[in-house]
Design a protein around this motif. Structure first.
Motif: not given
Length: 324
Positions: A177-186, A205-210
């Motif tokens: 999930d790291h890539r999705d979290r990083a995209r979300l933070l950016k 993605p909800s997983r990155a948000i959660d």
């Protein structure tokens, strides 16, 4: 107690907020009812971060509070509130309420550190005077985040180190999930740069948000709305974005005074540009970019003050001495 904060305060004055609360009467009636139970407190958090429309709501409530016996107003702000931009609270109302001496929250004193070592033995090693992160553990927010790090994580020596590690790891492990979290933070950093509140996560993605809610980077506001859980994290996000993509600096409102969050973001980016560099070339480029005639001086000031506000300020002053 009524608590107002920059994210949840309805913009547009009491009339707009009344509709959200489902209260039909004027603000005076609401505050009077609360005071009738033995006293009421209107708590206004983070005066630095309210948008102009939300300020209207705060002023409406503070003005009404000043007219009602038994209602106290407590507000928090950073130390430089009212210096770069004027204090937007009506001074006649403040005078009527009665101005108290401010309570300044300093970093942990030696006595407080000693008490914490005994009361929370798990923090004793972090609070040791010879710990490599000694310079950043005397702040409760930073201490709390450091206490949650893995033993295998690199030890940060400065706040900029902490901000960079938080950004690079996307506040979690290097998992699927790291890539999705990083995209979300950016994406959230870009929204913060544009001073969007609350932040919109509907396309992610909800997983990155959660995951970022669970790690306490974000606060869930319901639906597809979130906010950074702490102002510092918003500033870290802005600083990392500006450092990794310097072209983003031109999206800042550089012809106007820097808001506290954006000024701190520039300061963090400035620290990153020089703390781990062999010279001041990258930092000098940032300073020169902020020195153009049309730009308000507060932006350049934030980048310059990064030198002395860094935990390794003496070292940075030497590194930038030729330019200075």
């Amino acid at each position: 107690i009524i608590v107002l904060n920059p994210v949840r305060t309805t913009p547009g004055g009491w009339t707009a907020m009344r509709a959200v609360l489902g209260f039909d009467g004027p603000a005076h009636d609401l505050l009077s009812d609360l005071a009738g139970n033995g006293g009421a407190i209107l708590f206004v958090d983070n005066l630095d971060f309210y948008s102009d429309p939300a300020r209207v709501t705060v002023v409406d409530l503070v003005r009404e509070a000043s007219k009602i016996p038994g209602v106290a107003v407590i507000a928090t702000a950073r130390r430089n509130f009212g210096i770069e931009e004027s204090d937007w609270l009506p001074q006649d109302v403040i005078k009527h309420l009665g101005r108290s001496d401010p309570i300044v929250i300093e970093e942990l004193s030696d006595a407080e550190v000693d008490e914490m070592r005994h009361g929370a033995p798990g923090l004793a090693s972090l609070l040791a005077n010879n710990h490599p992160a000694r310079a950043i553990t005397r702040n409760l927010f930073r201490l709390a985040r450091l206490a949650g790090r893995s033993e295998n994580d690199p030890i940060p020596h400065t706040e900029a180190d902490m901000a960079r590690q938080w950004w690079q790891t996307a506040d979690g492990r290097h998992d699927s999930d790291h890539r999705d979290r990083a995209r979300l933070l950016k994406a959230l950093a870009e929204q913060a740069l544009a001073r969007v509140e609350p932040l919109d996560v509907s396309d992610y993605p909800s997983r990155a948000i959660d995951a970022l809610i669970a790690s306490e980077t974000l606060r869930d506001l319901g639906g597809d709305r979130v906010a950074f859980r702490h102002d510092v994290l918003r500033e870290w996000a802005i600083g990392n974005l500006l450092h990794s993509e310097p072209a983003m600096i031109d999206r800042l409102p550089l012809d106007r005074p820097a808001s506290p969050a954006l000024a701190r973001g520039v300061e963090i980016a400035s620290r990153m540009a020089i703390e781990h560099a062999v010279d001041s070339t990258q930092w000098q480029s940032l300073i020169e970019h902020l020195c153009r005639e049309s730009m308000h001086g507060s932006w350049r000031r934030a980048a310059l003050l990064a030198l002395v506000r860094s935990e390794i300020g003496s070292e940075l002053l030497g590194r930038a001495s030729d330019l200075l």
